[in-house]
Design a protein around this motif. Structure first.
Motif, PDB file in Angstrom:
ATOM      1  N   ASP A  98       0.813  -1.218   0.000  1.00  0.00           N
ATOM      2  CA  ASP A  98       0.000   0.000   0.000  1.00  0.00           C
ATOM      3  C   ASP A  98       0.846   1.267   0.000  1.00  0.00           C
ATOM      4  OD1 ASP A  98      -2.315  -1.474  -0.022  1.00  0.00           O
ATOM      5  OD2 ASP A  98      -2.660  -1.297   2.143  1.00  0.00           O
ATOM      6  N   TYR A  99       1.917   1.286   0.768  1.00  0.00           N
ATOM      7  CA  TYR A  99       2.727   2.501   0.843  1.00  0.00           C
ATOM      8  C   TYR A  99       3.362   2.859  -0.492  1.00  0.00           C
ATOM      9  CZ  TYR A  99       6.817  -0.574   1.451  1.00  0.00           C
ATOM     10  OH  TYR A  99       7.795  -1.518   1.292  1.00  0.00           O
ATOM     11  N   ILE A 100       3.647   1.878  -1.322  1.00  0.00           N
ATOM     12  CA  ILE A 100       4.189   2.167  -2.658  1.00  0.00           C
ATOM     13  C   ILE A 100       3.059   2.622  -3.572  1.00  0.00           C
ATOM     14  CG2 ILE A 100       5.237   1.158  -4.720  1.00  0.00           C
ATOM     15  CD1 ILE A 100       6.971  -0.541  -2.886  1.00  0.00           C
ATOM     16  N   ARG A 101       1.943   1.908  -3.541  1.00  0.00           N
ATOM     17  CA  ARG A 101       0.795   2.279  -4.379  1.00  0.00           C
ATOM     18  C   ARG A 101       0.304   3.680  -4.036  1.00  0.00           C
ATOM     19  NH1 ARG A 101      -4.601  -0.123  -3.055  1.00  0.00           N
ATOM     20  NH2 ARG A 101      -3.345  -0.040  -1.319  1.00  0.00           N
ATOM     21  N   ASP A 102       0.269   4.011  -2.737  1.00  0.00           N
ATOM     22  CA  ASP A 102      -0.203   5.326  -2.298  1.00  0.00           C
ATOM     23  C   ASP A 102       0.700   6.465  -2.768  1.00  0.00           C
ATOM     24  OD1 ASP A 102      -2.260   4.008  -1.048  1.00  0.00           O
ATOM     25  OD2 ASP A 102      -1.419   4.211   0.979  1.00  0.00           O
ATOM     26  N   ASN A 103       1.964   6.162  -3.046  1.00  0.00           N
ATOM     27  CA  ASN A 103       2.928   7.187  -3.469  1.00  0.00           C
ATOM     28  C   ASN A 103       3.374   7.002  -4.910  1.00  0.00           C
ATOM     29  OD1 ASN A 103       3.681   8.864  -0.949  1.00  0.00           O
ATOM     30  ND2 ASN A 103       3.562   6.764  -0.236  1.00  0.00           N
ATOM     31  N   MET A 104       2.628   6.250  -5.664  1.00  0.00           N
ATOM     32  CA  MET A 104       2.984   5.947  -7.051  1.00  0.00           C
ATOM     33  C   MET A 104       3.199   7.213  -7.884  1.00  0.00           C
ATOM     34  SD  MET A 104       1.073   3.298  -9.515  1.00  0.00           S
ATOM     35  CE  MET A 104       1.595   3.010 -11.179  1.00  0.00           C
ATOM     36  N   GLY A 105       2.386   8.220  -7.667  1.00  0.00           N
ATOM     37  CA  GLY A 105       2.522   9.463  -8.425  1.00  0.00           C
ATOM     38  C   GLY A 105       3.879  10.119  -8.228  1.00  0.00           C
ATOM     39  N   SER A 106       4.399  10.071  -7.014  1.00  0.00           N
ATOM     40  CA  SER A 106       5.702  10.666  -6.721  1.00  0.00           C
ATOM     41  C   SER A 106       6.851   9.810  -7.235  1.00  0.00           C
ATOM     42  CB  SER A 106       5.882  10.844  -5.213  1.00  0.00           C
ATOM     43  OG  SER A 106       4.923  11.718  -4.691  1.00  0.00           O
ATOM     44  N   LEU A 107       6.649   8.513  -7.285  1.00  0.00           N
ATOM     45  CA  LEU A 107       7.731   7.589  -7.623  1.00  0.00           C
ATOM     46  C   LEU A 107       7.813   7.257  -9.107  1.00  0.00           C
ATOM     47  CD1 LEU A 107       7.124   5.073  -4.693  1.00  0.00           C
ATOM     48  CD2 LEU A 107       8.869   6.863  -4.806  1.00  0.00           C
ATOM     49  N   LEU A 108       6.708   7.296  -9.801  1.00  0.00           N
ATOM     50  CA  LEU A 108       6.633   6.827 -11.184  1.00  0.00           C
ATOM     51  C   LEU A 108       7.583   7.557 -12.131  1.00  0.00           C
ATOM     52  CD1 LEU A 108       5.224   4.723 -12.879  1.00  0.00           C
ATOM     53  CD2 LEU A 108       3.405   6.352 -13.319  1.00  0.00           C
ATOM     54  N   SER A 109       7.826   8.826 -11.894  1.00  0.00           N
ATOM     55  CA  SER A 109       8.680   9.596 -12.805  1.00  0.00           C
ATOM     56  C   SER A 109      10.134   9.120 -12.800  1.00  0.00           C
ATOM     57  CB  SER A 109       8.610  11.084 -12.466  1.00  0.00           C
ATOM     58  OG  SER A 109       9.170  11.316 -11.186  1.00  0.00           O
ATOM     59  N   TYR A 110      10.510   8.304 -11.853  1.00  0.00           N
ATOM     60  CA  TYR A 110      11.871   7.775 -11.786  1.00  0.00           C
ATOM     61  C   TYR A 110      12.041   6.507 -12.626  1.00  0.00           C
ATOM     62  CZ  TYR A 110      12.861  11.096  -8.125  1.00  0.00           C
ATOM     63  OH  TYR A 110      13.051  12.264  -7.418  1.00  0.00           O
ATOM     64  N   TYR A 111      10.965   6.065 -13.243  1.00  0.00           N
ATOM     65  CA  TYR A 111      10.981   4.843 -14.051  1.00  0.00           C
ATOM     66  C   TYR A 111      10.488   5.153 -15.457  1.00  0.00           C
ATOM     67  CZ  TYR A 111      11.676   2.697  -9.543  1.00  0.00           C
ATOM     68  OH  TYR A 111      12.197   2.378  -8.318  1.00  0.00           O
ATOM     69  N   SER A 112      10.787   4.230 -16.376  1.00  0.00           N
ATOM     70  CA  SER A 112      10.420   4.468 -17.771  1.00  0.00           C
ATOM     71  C   SER A 112       8.935   4.254 -18.035  1.00  0.00           C
ATOM     72  CB  SER A 112      11.247   3.572 -18.695  1.00  0.00           C
ATOM     73  OG  SER A 112      11.000   2.206 -18.422  1.00  0.00           O
ATOM     74  N   GLY A 113       8.234   3.677 -17.107  1.00  0.00           N
ATOM     75  CA  GLY A 113       6.791   3.466 -17.260  1.00  0.00           C
ATOM     76  C   GLY A 113       6.263   2.617 -16.119  1.00  0.00           C
ATOM     77  N   VAL A 114       4.972   2.333 -16.180  1.00  0.00           N
ATOM     78  CA  VAL A 114       4.328   1.567 -15.117  1.00  0.00           C
ATOM     79  C   VAL A 114       4.911   0.160 -15.022  1.00  0.00           C
ATOM     80  CG1 VAL A 114       2.130   0.608 -14.324  1.00  0.00           C
ATOM     81  CG2 VAL A 114       2.208   2.911 -15.276  1.00  0.00           C
ATOM     82  N   GLU A 115       5.171  -0.467 -16.172  1.00  0.00           N
ATOM     83  CA  GLU A 115       5.732  -1.825 -16.166  1.00  0.00           C
ATOM     84  C   GLU A 115       7.100  -1.844 -15.497  1.00  0.00           C
ATOM     85  OE1 GLU A 115       7.263  -4.959 -19.459  1.00  0.00           O
ATOM     86  OE2 GLU A 115       5.268  -4.123 -19.801  1.00  0.00           O
ATOM     87  N   ASP A 116       7.961  -0.899 -15.841  1.00  0.00           N
ATOM     88  CA  ASP A 116       9.285  -0.794 -15.225  1.00  0.00           C
ATOM     89  C   ASP A 116       9.151  -0.549 -13.724  1.00  0.00           C
ATOM     90  OD1 ASP A 116      12.141  -0.606 -15.157  1.00  0.00           O
ATOM     91  OD2 ASP A 116      11.985   1.580 -15.247  1.00  0.00           O
ATOM     92  N   PHE A 117       8.228   0.320 -13.362  1.00  0.00           N
ATOM     93  CA  PHE A 117       7.957   0.615 -11.952  1.00  0.00           C
ATOM     94  C   PHE A 117       7.564  -0.660 -11.201  1.00  0.00           C
ATOM     95  CE2 PHE A 117       4.712   1.713  -8.748  1.00  0.00           C
ATOM     96  CZ  PHE A 117       5.477   2.491  -7.891  1.00  0.00           C
ATOM     97  N   CYS A 118       6.630  -1.419 -11.760  1.00  0.00           N
ATOM     98  CA  CYS A 118       6.150  -2.642 -11.107  1.00  0.00           C
ATOM     99  C   CYS A 118       7.253  -3.690 -11.000  1.00  0.00           C
ATOM    100  CB  CYS A 118       4.952  -3.213 -11.866  1.00  0.00           C
ATOM    101  SG  CYS A 118       3.468  -2.184 -11.712  1.00  0.00           S
ATOM    102  N   GLU A 119       8.109  -3.769 -12.009  1.00  0.00           N
ATOM    103  CA  GLU A 119       9.210  -4.729 -11.979  1.00  0.00           C
ATOM    104  C   GLU A 119      10.207  -4.419 -10.861  1.00  0.00           C
ATOM    105  OE1 GLU A 119      11.032  -4.950 -15.835  1.00  0.00           O
ATOM    106  OE2 GLU A 119       9.203  -5.702 -16.771  1.00  0.00           O
ATOM    107  N   HIS A 120      10.305  -3.160 -10.473  1.00  0.00           N
ATOM    108  CA  HIS A 120      11.280  -2.749  -9.456  1.00  0.00           C
ATOM    109  C   HIS A 120      10.640  -2.447  -8.099  1.00  0.00           C
ATOM    110  CE1 HIS A 120      13.582  -2.089 -13.162  1.00  0.00           C
ATOM    111  NE2 HIS A 120      14.598  -2.472 -12.404  1.00  0.00           N
TER     112      HIS A 120
END
Length: 86
Positions: free
Chosen positions: A2-24
């Motif tokens: 939950d803590y990652i999902r809740d902050n996805m907006g802040s964290l997503l820009s550090y990855y190339s996309g949602v798939e890359d984000f989920c993989e890491h």
């Protein structure tokens, strides 16, 4: 988590996309209760990063926190500071 999902907006820009984000997602560390990288440095110290009491006395957590920011990816959020391990 939950803590990652809740902050996805802040964290997503550090990855190339949602798939890359989920993989890491397992590589994202939350330093709960920390507002800055200086707080992360203090927490690392408290967790035993530096066990020598002499070094601890001279440890500059603000400077080390700055170094952490320059050498890694740390994202400050309302829930704490996230460290993105790559």
């Amino acid at each position: 988590p939950d803590y990652i999902r809740d902050n996805m907006g802040s964290l997503l820009s550090y990855y190339s996309g949602v798939e890359d984000f989920c993989e890491h997602a397992d590589d994202i560390i939350l330093w709960s209760g920390c507002d800055t990288t200086a707080d992360v440095a203090e927490q690392m110290l408290d967790d035993g990063l530096l066990s020598d009491e002499t070094l601890r006395r001279y440890f500059d957590s603000v400077q080390y926190g700055r170094d952490l920011s320059m050498e890694g990816d740390f994202v400050e959020t309302k829930d704490g500071v996230f460290e993105l391990v790559r």
